[in-house]
Design a protein around this motif. Structure first.
Motif, PDB file in Angstrom:
ATOM      1  N   LEU A  79       2.906  -1.061  -2.303  1.00  0.00           N
ATOM      2  CA  LEU A  79       1.950   0.012  -2.026  1.00  0.00           C
ATOM      3  C   LEU A  79       0.923   0.041  -3.146  1.00  0.00           C
ATOM      4  O   LEU A  79       1.281   0.020  -4.331  1.00  0.00           O
ATOM      5  CB  LEU A  79       2.662   1.369  -1.973  1.00  0.00           C
TER       6      LEU A  79
ATOM      7  N   TRP B 137       0.547  -2.182   1.771  1.00  0.00           N
ATOM      8  CA  TRP B 137       0.139  -0.870   2.289  1.00  0.00           C
ATOM      9  C   TRP B 137      -0.818  -0.278   1.259  1.00  0.00           C
ATOM     10  O   TRP B 137      -0.510  -0.248   0.063  1.00  0.00           O
ATOM     11  CB  TRP B 137       1.354   0.028   2.444  1.00  0.00           C
TER      12      TRP B 137
ATOM     13  N   ILE C 252       6.441   5.226   4.838  1.00  0.00           N
ATOM     14  CA  ILE C 252       6.846   3.918   4.298  1.00  0.00           C
ATOM     15  C   ILE C 252       8.342   3.704   4.498  1.00  0.00           C
ATOM     16  O   ILE C 252       8.793   2.618   4.909  1.00  0.00           O
ATOM     17  CB  ILE C 252       6.471   3.816   2.811  1.00  0.00           C
TER      18      ILE C 252
END
Length: 251
Positions: free
Chosen positions: A6, A30, A66
């Motif tokens: 992330l 992400w 997530i």
């Protein structure tokens, strides 16, 4: 299993270059950003969410998504930040001070808070905080940004101590002046505050480094990839500069 990363503030600037570098290295990526248009324009294959890194409710939802979609997280790049106001300390606006600390420091804390909840059950993970060389020494007219970036390093070291026993490493990258639109805005504001030309400020930044040039976003991204990799398995609690060795901080 394909590693998962992330990157907060990952749809623009250094964050986007980081995201692309991780994607090229085979990671599932992400990104979050407050810039809706930038989120819509991220490269194909990168998951993107509009999210304010300093808003806990939004971060809680993000990490819940997530967990639901990916089942965990291997690498966290807590990259969200703003330059904050450029002003003499006697002219500093308290609301602008708080906003700068909220994005740069609260955003890093919230990323670590929710990242730890995903990484601890797996017994592994790497957290990479974006600080700054301003987090290692003072910078005139940038008091809130400097204070926040110093604090990010302290946060990182504490997180490294707390989470090391769970197999989680934490480090900070401290970029110097990095080529791109953001440093252009910083230089313009500093030039105005100091009564100098933008070119003179930029030349001063470069002259104050051993390599006599500014960094590129790719330099920062390469460092993040290394810190996330098994090659850095014994590196934790460190603030690593990517700046060509800055030794004169007041151009």
């Amino acid at each position: 299993m394909t590693p998962r990363v992330l990157v907060t503030a990952g749809a623009n600037g250094i964050g986007l270059v980081m995201a692309r570098a991780f994607q090229d290295a085979g990671y599932r990526v992400w990104v979050t950003d407050v810039d809706t248009a930038a989120v819509a324009a991220v490269p194909e294959g990168i998951r993107a969410t509009v999210c304010d890194a300093s808003a806990e409710a939004e971060m809680a939802i993000l990490f819940g998504d997530i967990a639901a979609e990916w089942g965990g997280l291997d690498v966290l790049c807590a990259n969200a930040g703003i330059k904050g106001p450029t002003a003499a300390i006697e002219d500093m606006d308290l609301a602008e001070w708080h906003q700068c600390l909220s994005v740069n420091l609260d955003g890093a804390m919230l990323a670590a808070k929710y990242g730890a909840r995903l990484m601890k059950p797996a017994g592994a993970g790497a957290m990479i905080f974006t600080s700054s060389t301003s987090g290692l020494f003072g910078t005139p007219f940038r008091a809130p940004y400097v204070a926040a970036k110093w604090a990010v390093i302290g946060l990182m070291k504490t997180v490294a101590m707390e989470l090391g026993q769970h197999g989680i490493r934490a480090n900070a990258i401290c970029p110097g002046s990095v080529n791109g639109p953001r440093i252009d805005r910083v230089i313009a504001a500093e030039a105005e505050a100091k009564g100098m030309t933008a070119d003179a400020v930029r030349q001063g930044y470069a002259a104050g480094t051993a390599l006599k040039r500014l960094s590129d976003p790719e330099d920062v991204a390469a460092t993040a990839l290394f810190l996330a990799s098994p090659a850095a398995r014994m590196i934790s609690g460190q603030a690593i500069t990517v700046d060509g060795f800055t030794y004169n901080v007041d151009p």
